[in-house]
Motif scaffolding. Structure first.
Motif, PDB file in Angstrom:
ATOM      1  N   LEU A 230       0.818  -1.212   0.000  1.00 16.71           N
ATOM      2  CA  LEU A 230       0.000   0.000   0.000  1.00 16.71           C
ATOM      3  C   LEU A 230       0.853   1.264   0.000  1.00 16.71           C
ATOM      4  CD1 LEU A 230      -2.806  -1.047   2.493  1.00 16.71           C
ATOM      5  CD2 LEU A 230      -2.966  -0.843   0.005  1.00 16.71           C
ATOM      6  N   TYR A 231       2.035   1.190   0.570  1.00 15.42           N
ATOM      7  CA  TYR A 231       2.916   2.355   0.587  1.00 15.42           C
ATOM      8  C   TYR A 231       3.420   2.679  -0.820  1.00 15.42           C
ATOM      9  CZ  TYR A 231       6.897   5.325   1.667  1.00 15.42           C
ATOM     10  OH  TYR A 231       7.793   6.366   1.713  1.00 15.42           O
ATOM     11  N   TYR A 232       3.758   1.648  -1.607  1.00 16.33           N
ATOM     12  CA  TYR A 232       4.369   1.864  -2.918  1.00 16.33           C
ATOM     13  C   TYR A 232       3.372   1.959  -4.065  1.00 16.33           C
ATOM     14  CZ  TYR A 232       8.932   1.273  -0.868  1.00 16.33           C
ATOM     15  OH  TYR A 232      10.057   1.434  -0.109  1.00 16.33           O
ATOM     16  N   VAL A 233       2.109   1.684  -3.859  1.00 17.45           N
ATOM     17  CA  VAL A 233       1.119   1.743  -4.940  1.00 17.45           C
ATOM     18  C   VAL A 233       1.060   3.125  -5.594  1.00 17.45           C
ATOM     19  CG1 VAL A 233      -1.375   1.710  -5.396  1.00 17.45           C
ATOM     20  CG2 VAL A 233      -0.295  -0.223  -4.300  1.00 17.45           C
ATOM     21  N   PRO A 234       1.012   4.231  -4.844  1.00 21.21           N
ATOM     22  CA  PRO A 234       0.965   5.535  -5.536  1.00 21.21           C
ATOM     23  C   PRO A 234       2.194   5.800  -6.402  1.00 21.21           C
ATOM     24  CG  PRO A 234       0.380   5.777  -3.223  1.00 21.21           C
ATOM     25  CD  PRO A 234       0.877   4.384  -3.400  1.00 21.21           C
ATOM     26  N   TYR A 235       3.373   5.407  -5.944  1.00 25.31           N
ATOM     27  CA  TYR A 235       4.591   5.633  -6.723  1.00 25.31           C
ATOM     28  C   TYR A 235       4.590   4.785  -7.991  1.00 25.31           C
ATOM     29  CZ  TYR A 235       6.090   7.768  -2.377  1.00 25.31           C
ATOM     30  OH  TYR A 235       6.167   8.548  -1.261  1.00 25.31           O
ATOM     31  N   ALA A 236       4.183   3.536  -7.873  1.00 26.84           N
ATOM     32  CA  ALA A 236       4.135   2.661  -9.042  1.00 26.84           C
ATOM     33  C   ALA A 236       3.108   3.151 -10.054  1.00 26.84           C
ATOM     34  CB  ALA A 236       3.804   1.230  -8.610  1.00 26.84           C
ATOM     35  N   THR A 237       1.968   3.621  -9.567  1.00 23.55           N
ATOM     36  CA  THR A 237       0.940   4.135 -10.463  1.00 23.55           C
ATOM     37  C   THR A 237       1.426   5.379 -11.184  1.00 23.55           C
ATOM     38  OG1 THR A 237      -0.749   3.257  -8.986  1.00 23.55           O
ATOM     39  CG2 THR A 237      -1.446   4.903 -10.587  1.00 23.55           C
ATOM     40  N   LEU A 238       2.050   6.280 -10.460  1.00 24.43           N
ATOM     41  CA  LEU A 238       2.576   7.494 -11.070  1.00 24.43           C
ATOM     42  C   LEU A 238       3.637   7.170 -12.115  1.00 24.43           C
ATOM     43  CD1 LEU A 238       2.531  10.578 -11.052  1.00 24.43           C
ATOM     44  CD2 LEU A 238       4.299  10.490  -9.296  1.00 24.43           C
ATOM     45  N   ALA A 239       4.516   6.234 -11.816  1.00 26.20           N
ATOM     46  CA  ALA A 239       5.553   5.846 -12.772  1.00 26.20           C
ATOM     47  C   ALA A 239       4.950   5.215 -14.020  1.00 26.20           C
ATOM     48  CB  ALA A 239       6.529   4.877 -12.112  1.00 26.20           C
ATOM     49  N   ALA A 240       3.944   4.370 -13.837  1.00 22.58           N
ATOM     50  CA  ALA A 240       3.310   3.716 -14.985  1.00 22.58           C
ATOM     51  C   ALA A 240       2.574   4.715 -15.867  1.00 22.58           C
ATOM     52  CB  ALA A 240       2.350   2.637 -14.491  1.00 22.58           C
ATOM     53  N   MET A 241       2.077   5.794 -15.279  1.00 25.00           N
ATOM     54  CA  MET A 241       1.361   6.790 -16.071  1.00 25.00           C
ATOM     55  C   MET A 241       2.320   7.764 -16.757  1.00 25.00           C
ATOM     56  SD  MET A 241      -2.065   7.602 -13.812  1.00 25.00           S
ATOM     57  CE  MET A 241      -1.274   8.955 -13.038  1.00 25.00           C
ATOM     58  N   THR A 242       3.442   8.081 -16.155  1.00 20.65           N
ATOM     59  CA  THR A 242       4.322   9.103 -16.718  1.00 20.65           C
ATOM     60  C   THR A 242       5.403   8.563 -17.650  1.00 20.65           C
ATOM     61  OG1 THR A 242       5.731   9.033 -14.761  1.00 20.65           O
ATOM     62  CG2 THR A 242       4.013  10.712 -14.820  1.00 20.65           C
TER      63      THR A 242
END
Length: 101
Positions: free
Chosen positions: A39-51
């Motif tokens: 849950l801690y890394y989900v926002p970072y992974a999502t942001l990386a996958a989108m950018t």
């Protein structure tokens, strides 16, 4: 025209449901280190996958995009501020673009 309002209402409902469901189902503190780290890394992974795909297609040449990305990675790992990382990545991509023309 009424379909547009229906779609907006449906989108709002789904968005609210996704955010409210964990609050209603998980009432205790999460103790699993795996779930906590996930849950801690989900926002970072999502942001990386989108950018990341946008980074590769943002310039005229792939080489300038990769150069800007590499500079951004190096500065990010050096714990520089977001403004510094973005600025130097843009400047690097711009300079490489100038040399490739």
């Amino acid at each position: 025209m009424s379909r547009v309002y229906l779609y907006i209402l449906l989108m709002a409902g789904v968005t609210y449901f996704i955010r409210a469901l964990p609050l209603t189902l998980i009432r205790k503190e999460i103790k699993s280190p795996f779930i906590k780290s996930f849950l801690y890394y989900v926002p970072y992974a999502t942001l990386a996958a989108m950018t990341f795909p946008g980074i590769l297609s943002a310039t005229d040449h792939l080489y300038s995009a990769i150069a800007g990305f590499v500079v951004a990675l190096i500065l990010a790992f050096e714990k520089k501020s977001l403004l510094t990382v973005a600025g130097f990545a843009c400047i690097t991509a711009f300079v490489v673009e100038l040399f490739l023309r």
